[in-house]
Design an enzyme around this catalytic site. Structure first.
Site, short mmCIF file in Angstrom:
data_model
loop_
_atom_site.label_atom_id
_atom_site.label_comp_id
_atom_site.label_asym_id
_atom_site.label_seq_id
_atom_site.Cartn_x
_atom_site.Cartn_y
_atom_site.Cartn_z
N GLN A 213 36.22 -28.22 -19.19
CA GLN A 213 36.11 -26.79 -19.48
C GLN A 213 36.99 -26.38 -20.67
O GLN A 213 37.11 -25.19 -20.96
CB GLN A 213 36.52 -25.97 -18.25
CG GLN A 213 35.52 -26.01 -17.12
CD GLN A 213 34.27 -25.20 -17.38
OE1 GLN A 213 34.15 -24.55 -18.42
NE2 GLN A 213 33.34 -25.22 -16.45
N THR B 226 22.86 -50.75 -20.09
CA THR B 226 22.17 -50.24 -21.27
C THR B 226 22.54 -48.79 -21.53
O THR B 226 22.44 -47.94 -20.64
CB THR B 226 20.64 -50.35 -21.09
OG1 THR B 226 20.31 -51.72 -20.82
CG2 THR B 226 19.91 -49.88 -22.34
N ASN C 44 37.91 -25.19 -13.42
CA ASN C 44 36.49 -24.90 -13.59
C ASN C 44 36.01 -23.72 -12.78
O ASN C 44 35.00 -23.10 -13.11
CB ASN C 44 35.66 -26.14 -13.22
CG ASN C 44 35.97 -26.61 -11.81
OD1 ASN C 44 37.08 -27.06 -11.53
ND2 ASN C 44 35.00 -26.52 -10.91
N SER D 41 32.45 -33.69 -20.47
CA SER D 41 31.04 -33.76 -20.07
C SER D 41 30.20 -32.97 -21.07
O SER D 41 30.52 -31.82 -21.39
CB SER D 41 30.87 -33.20 -18.66
OG SER D 41 29.56 -33.39 -18.20
N ALA D 42 29.11 -33.58 -21.54
CA ALA D 42 28.31 -32.99 -22.61
C ALA D 42 27.63 -31.69 -22.22
O ALA D 42 27.49 -30.78 -23.04
CB ALA D 42 27.27 -34.00 -23.08
N HIS D 43 27.20 -31.58 -20.96
CA HIS D 43 26.38 -30.42 -20.60
C HIS D 43 27.17 -29.11 -20.63
O HIS D 43 26.57 -28.04 -20.70
CB HIS D 43 25.72 -30.62 -19.23
CG HIS D 43 26.64 -30.50 -18.07
ND1 HIS D 43 27.51 -31.51 -17.69
CD2 HIS D 43 26.83 -29.49 -17.19
CE1 HIS D 43 28.18 -31.12 -16.62
NE2 HIS D 43 27.80 -29.91 -16.30
N CYS E 59 28.43 -26.70 -9.72
CA CYS E 59 28.07 -27.94 -9.04
C CYS E 59 28.35 -27.89 -7.55
O CYS E 59 27.91 -28.76 -6.81
CB CYS E 59 28.81 -29.12 -9.67
SG CYS E 59 30.57 -28.89 -9.79
#
Length: 296
Positions: free
Chosen positions: A88, A146, A59, A108-110, A235
């Site tokens: 990535q 949930t 990354n 990871s979606a973002h 991050c």
């Protein structure tokens, strides 16, 4: 367990915690370009090995790892699970678990323009992870609680669109990378990090160092010229310590790394703006290039 010295913190720190709980972990070194050695992996495998986790694309610096070769090696070890952090890679590079011998893949979606806070774990048929959260049995009993349905739906759409545009993404970002790399090579003050071979590197990440100058200085200089980059992965870009990835490469300039990343949204004109800003910033900062000796 076996992993590499340059894994993302979400994987690396998990293995550190597992060590505290009594597991034995081998952290494979990488070469000067950031590649994990398949031979070192072979040497590390034993009859007691239960898991190998190697990322598809680093990354921070964009080095592509030999996942197919590792998967082939592990076919001779049917009791060893093979996990790949493909955050990535998915939607950017081909990821076909069955042909690569992969048992587990995390995404990871973002990173695909999807909603933040959503991700998925691919599990090969027959692999049944032990739940870490217990309760109502949601998500097939693997993660009770949930579900965030809008985020999950958005993630599925983002993954689908990314895979559909994968060829376009690769062609577009490869062209941007060539321009940026040429720009970096044109300035003797800068050092490209990773392999010089384009096929060894992800097309959407460029990482270089500015010896003699702290990363943050160049980041702010580029920001003043309308260009946003980071000192390492987003991050952890605020961490005030040398990059663990750069240290693993044996780089003597671990505190001067700059990471550039881009997507289909960036244009050739954006790349030209970056190159102009970079040339202006380097000229203005007048770096001390003495540290280049022995690294280039």
């Amino acid at each position: 367990m076996i992993t590499s010295a340059i894994e993302h913190a979400s994987v690396y720190e998990t293995f550190r915690k597992l060590e505290e709980e009594g597991f034995r972990v081998t952290y494979l070194p990488v070469d000067r370009t950031g590649q994990v050695s398949v031979e070192a992996l072979k040497d590390a495998l034993t009859d007691e090995t239960i898991l190998v986790s190697i990322m598809q694309v680093n990354n921070e610096m964009g080095r592509v790892q030999p996942i197919a070769e590792i998967g082939e090696v592990l076919r001779a070890y049917p009791k060893v699970l093979f996990h790949v952090d493909a955050v990535q890679g998915i939607g950017k590079l081909p990821v076909v678990p069955s042909s690569l011998g992969i048992d587990l893949i995390s995404c990871s979606a973002h990173k695909l323009h999807g909603p933040k806070g959503a991700g998925f774990l691919y599990c090969r048929k027959g692999v049944e992870p032990e739940p870490m959260l217990y309760g109502g049995g949601q998500e097939r009993g693997l993660r009770s609680g949930t579900e965030n349905v809008p985020a999950i739906v958005g993630m599925a759409k983002a993954v689908r669109k990314a895979v559909e545009r994968q060829a376009q993404f690769a062609e577009h970002t490869a062209a941007l990378r060539r321009r940026i790399v040429d720009c970096i090579h044109s300035m003797p003050e800068l050092v490209l990090i990773g392999s010089e071979r384009a096929e060894d590197m992800a097309p959407h990440i460029v990482y270089f160092s500015f010896p003699g100058m702290k990363s943050e200085v160049l980041v702010h200089a580029l920001e003043q010229r309308g260009v946003c980059v980071s000192t390492r992965s987003a991050c952890s870009s605020g961490a005030d310590k040398p990059s663990r990835v750069m240290l693993a490469l044996g780089s003597p300039v671990a505190a001067s790394g700059i990471r550039i990343s881009y997507t289909l949204q960036q244009t050739p004109e954006d790349a030209e703006l970056l190159c102009q800003a970079l040339q202006e910033a380097v000229a203005a900062l007048k770096p001390n290039a003495a540290e280049l000796k022995g690294w280039r």
